[in-house]
Design an enzyme around this catalytic site. Structure first.
Site, PDB file in Angstrom:
ATOM      1  CG  ASP A  97      -2.003   0.943   1.277  1.00  0.00           C
ATOM      2  OD1 ASP A  97      -2.427   1.369   0.197  1.00  0.00           O
ATOM      3  OD2 ASP A  97      -2.484   1.260   2.387  1.00  0.00           O
ATOM      4  CB  SER A 229     -12.688   4.363   6.850  1.00  0.00           C
ATOM      5  OG  SER A 229     -11.848   3.219   6.936  1.00  0.00           O
TER       6      SER A 229
END
Ligand code: G3H
Ligand code: 13P
Ligand code: ZN
Length: 324
Positions: A97, A229
């Site tokens: 990532d 999120s």
């Protein structure tokens, strides 16, 4: 001692190519969950086995530093076998990532990663193209897939912080994917990292109009959303009721992510919500049972709460259940 090249294929992992092709066709997104420790990994694997979902295990630069890259690789390798033990073999990608240099990506490719992100989003367009192309050239020699990024997310990622969004410009995407040869593209449409994505009073909307404009330019090309999120308010409330201080934490509405997942968005990155789920569970146990000091007594409930969160995302937001 000469370093040995470890291919992800020896570890039972897969790259993201076929998963993305299926996800784009099927109108769903693959979960990309970050992990740094055993309990997070267990929760991810349990959730994905129980819902029969493919999964991308994401490791950030910070995670590699925190948990040790060798241990993380062995954990990912163990995850393949653990899923089988739980009753279902699922496709598992091990993904870097926010890789920031060619060297970091190369190191990951040589030590078992099946997919890497090269995040050149803070560079000039030409520098981003040059760096991303270099990573793609190396990665593809090893059948490793590459995610690039165009546009800058507001917020903080590793050491890099940006005050404002610089939305991806649809007119650049075709040129970027053609010149670099990337396998997927992360875009900036108003999502951001962390638990404070919008200020109170702001309209918490992402720019689905830019997403559809991008899709028109590169039809069927796999798109990635970072900073996705949703910052569940029940978790924030539990944290704050048990000694935490998270003021005005606001995330992306799940309805908007569901819309995005139905389109060419085929990878959705979720880290902060997992952090909230773990913290809420741990704070609750420690506040209600102050006599406990066995880490299993609070990490166990944290793992359970994480698993439920991950399953909820798969079933109600991403739609990747029964696609393994
Ligand atoms: O992009 C950010 C991810 O949530 C990873 O966070 O760099 O603190 O591990 P981290
Ligand atoms: P969140 O902070 O919204 O969970 O985003 C995670 C992410 O994009 C990891 O790359
Ligand atoms: Zn990210």
């Amino acid at each position: 001692m000469q370093k040995q090249h470890i291919s992800y294929k020896e570890l039972g992992l897969v790259n993201s190519r076929n998963l993305f092709a299926d996800a784009v066709k099927g109108g769903y997104a693959i979960p990309a969950y970050n992990f740094n420790n055993l309990e997070q990994l267990q929760a991810i694997v349990m959730a994905c086995v129980e819902t029969a979902s493919p999964v991308i295990l994401q490791v950030s630069k910070g995670a590699r530093k925190y948990a040790n890259q060798t241990l993380l690789r062995h954990l990912a390798n163990g995850a393949v076998e653990y899923a089988e033990e739980l009753g279902k073999s699922i496709p598992i990608v091990l993904h870097l990532d926010h890789g920031d240099t060619f060297e970091t990506c190369k190191d990951c490719i040589e030590t078992g990663f099946s997919s890497v992100m090269i995040d050149g989003s803070h560079l000039s367009y030409d520098e981003n193209v040059a760096l991303t192309s270099r990573v793609v050239e190396y990665a593809h020699q090893h059948d490793v897939t590459v995610e690039g990024e165009l546009g800058v997310l507001a917020g903080v990622e590793d050491e890099v912080a940006s005050e404002t969004h610089t939305y991806t410009q649809p007119e650049e995407v075709e040129d970027f994917v053609t010149k670099t040869g990337v396998d997927s593209l992360a875009i900036a449409i108003g999502t951001s990292h962390g638990a404070y994505k919008f200020k109170p009073g702001e309209d918490p909307k992402i720019r689905l109009d830019i997403l559809s404009e991008i899709e028109k330019r590169i039809p069927g090309f796999p798109i990635v959303l970072h900073g996705s999120s949703s910052v569940p308010q029940d978790l924030v409330a539990i944290i704050n009721a048990h000694g935490g201080k998270l003021k005005d934490a606001i995330g992306i509405g799940e309805d908007q992510l569901r819309e995005a997942a139905k389109s060419a968005v085929c990878k959705i990155n979720i880290d902060s919500d997992g952090r909230l789920a773990m913290t809420a569970a741990i704070r609750k146990v420690l506040a209600e049972k102050p006599e406990e000091f066995d880490p299993r007594k609070y990490l166990g409930p944290a793992r359970e709460s994480l698993k439920e969160l991950y399953k909820h995302k798969i079933l109600s937001v991403l739609g990747s259940n029964d696609k393994a």
